[in-house]
Scaffold this active site. Structure first.
Site, mmCIF file in Angstrom:
data_model
loop_
_atom_site.group_PDB
_atom_site.id
_atom_site.type_symbol
_atom_site.label_atom_id
_atom_site.label_comp_id
_atom_site.label_asym_id
_atom_site.label_seq_id
_atom_site.Cartn_x
_atom_site.Cartn_y
_atom_site.Cartn_z
ATOM 1 N N THR A 182 0.805 -1.219 0.000
ATOM 2 C CA THR A 182 0.000 0.000 0.000
ATOM 3 C C THR A 182 0.839 1.269 0.000
ATOM 4 O OG1 THR A 182 -0.173 -0.200 2.402
ATOM 5 C CG2 THR A 182 -1.978 -1.078 1.103
ATOM 6 N N CYS A 183 2.068 1.195 0.513
ATOM 7 C CA CYS A 183 2.889 2.403 0.543
ATOM 8 C C CYS A 183 3.242 2.879 -0.862
ATOM 9 C CB CYS A 183 4.141 2.178 1.372
ATOM 10 S SG CYS A 183 5.164 0.815 0.805
ATOM 11 N N GLN A 184 3.198 1.983 -1.846
ATOM 12 C CA GLN A 184 3.477 2.348 -3.234
ATOM 13 C C GLN A 184 2.281 2.124 -4.148
ATOM 14 O OE1 GLN A 184 6.222 3.830 -4.378
ATOM 15 N NE2 GLN A 184 7.007 3.907 -2.290
#
Length: 358
Positions: free
Chosen positions: A324-326
């Site tokens: 989710t961070c990317q």
């Protein structure tokens, strides 16, 4: 802590840090606040508006004001950190936060039927005032005409109203007093004041106090009410279509735009209902809503990459995963759309509120 410093969150016993878990924190916080039913008045349009708190109650529940203060702080942090906070406050609430004045007609924005009824009572009040101003009529005739005033043939006394806040019988202005044509003005003023001010002003003030721990409320004055919602909550729900998705969903690291699995993804996303869109966005990005501007403004772009599976085992036996961070969506090389749909449906139902990197 300087308010310019961005807050980031991660979770014990879960992989992942950075943007995705942080957006998930805001999403979980919003869901928790929305789930506190004692905070909110039921609204026909699904927005959030404070439930009334009796201004005469000497010991109201302090959690109410604490939660509104927290909501204000979270909304301000969402703005300064450029995060999304899915708290769709009603436009009237934001107007109260900004100090706008309101009229009797604004009650219809909270409760349409109640507002229309209060406006009908107000028409009786105006008619009563006009009758009493008639110099050519004797006092007895004035009283008689006033007593004949009615709404659709029903006199005020026949309605059986008492001096309590409609929908909240525990909030009283006067005990054991019925509304009559004689005291109708007092009742109208009571309802208007209690709905638009006295029963909600402490919640609004608590929200402002929390908000101003981070950002001055006046900073919102240059925005329209719907722009404030877009700023905090993100864009409105909209049906996704394949041309839109193909422009904004990237295929990389094992997949290209000609890959069958990429086309499966576009077909799947374009078929989702609004509730399923929210589940997908929460799973893939950590937030249930896209930023204002939709997929075009999502940063980083939603990117589909191939999830490698153990040699000798069918990809159809594995679920997708996310980073989710990317905004990375890791998808096995499924053999058919039916398998793709089955795996994603299961993942969206069962894979919420956790982070899996692989």
């Amino acid at each position: 802590m300087c308010i310019r410093d961005r807050l980031e969150f991660d979770y014990f016993d879960e992989n992942g840090s950075g943007l995705g878990p942080t957006l998930e924190f805001y999403s979980l916080s919003a869901d928790a606040l929305k789930g506190l039913s004692f905070l909110w008045r039921p609204m026909e349009n699904g927005t959030l508006f404070p439930a009334p708190v009796d201004p005469e109650n000497p010991s109201p529940d302090p959690k109410v004001f604490l939660m509104f203060k927290l909501a204000g702080w979270l909304c301000a942090r969402a703005i300064t950190d450029k995060r999304l906070m899915d708290l769709p406050f009603d436009g009237l609430f934001w107007e109260l936060v900004l100090g706008y004045s309101h009229t009797l007609a604004d009650i219809t924005r909270i409760d349409k039927k109640l507002g229309e009824f209060i406006l009908a009572l107000d028409q009786l009040r105006v008619a009563k005032t006009n009758i009493l101003k008639l110099k050519e009529l004797a006092e007895e005739k004035k009283k008689k005409q006033v007593k004949e005033l009615a709404i659709d043939g029903i006199k005020v006394e026949e309605i059986g109203l008492s001096f309590v806040l409609p929908g909240y019988p525990s909030i009283e202005l006067k005990k054991d007093v019925l509304v009559t044509i004689e005291n109708i003005e007092e009742y109208i003023d009571f309802v208007a004041d209690y709905i638009l001010h006295s029963t909600i002003c402490r919640q609004v003030q608590a929200f402002k106090e929390g908000f101003e721990m981070v950002l001055k409320v006046e900073a919102l004055a240059c925005f329209k009410v719907d722009e404030i919602e877009n700023l905090i909550c993100g864009g409105k729900e909209d049906k996704w279509n394949i041309p839109l998705l193909s422009k904004n969903v990237v295929a990389s690291q094992g997949f290209g735009k000609a890959s069958p699995q990429y086309m499966f993804l576009l077909e799947y996303l374009s078929s989702l209902t609004f509730p399923m869109q929210r589940l997908f966005l929460t799973y893939a990005t950590g937030s249930p809503r896209l930023p204002f501007g939709g997929f075009e403004k999502l940063s980083p772009k939603l990117t589909m990459v191939k999830r490698l599976t153990p040699k000798g085992l069918s990809p159809d036996h594995f679920l997708p995963s996310v980073m989710t961070c990317q905004n990375f969506l890791k998808v096995p090389e499924y053999s058919s759309y039916a398998v793709f749909k089955e795996k994603f449906d299961y993942t969206l139902r069962e894979g919420q509120n956790s982070f899996t990197l692989s």
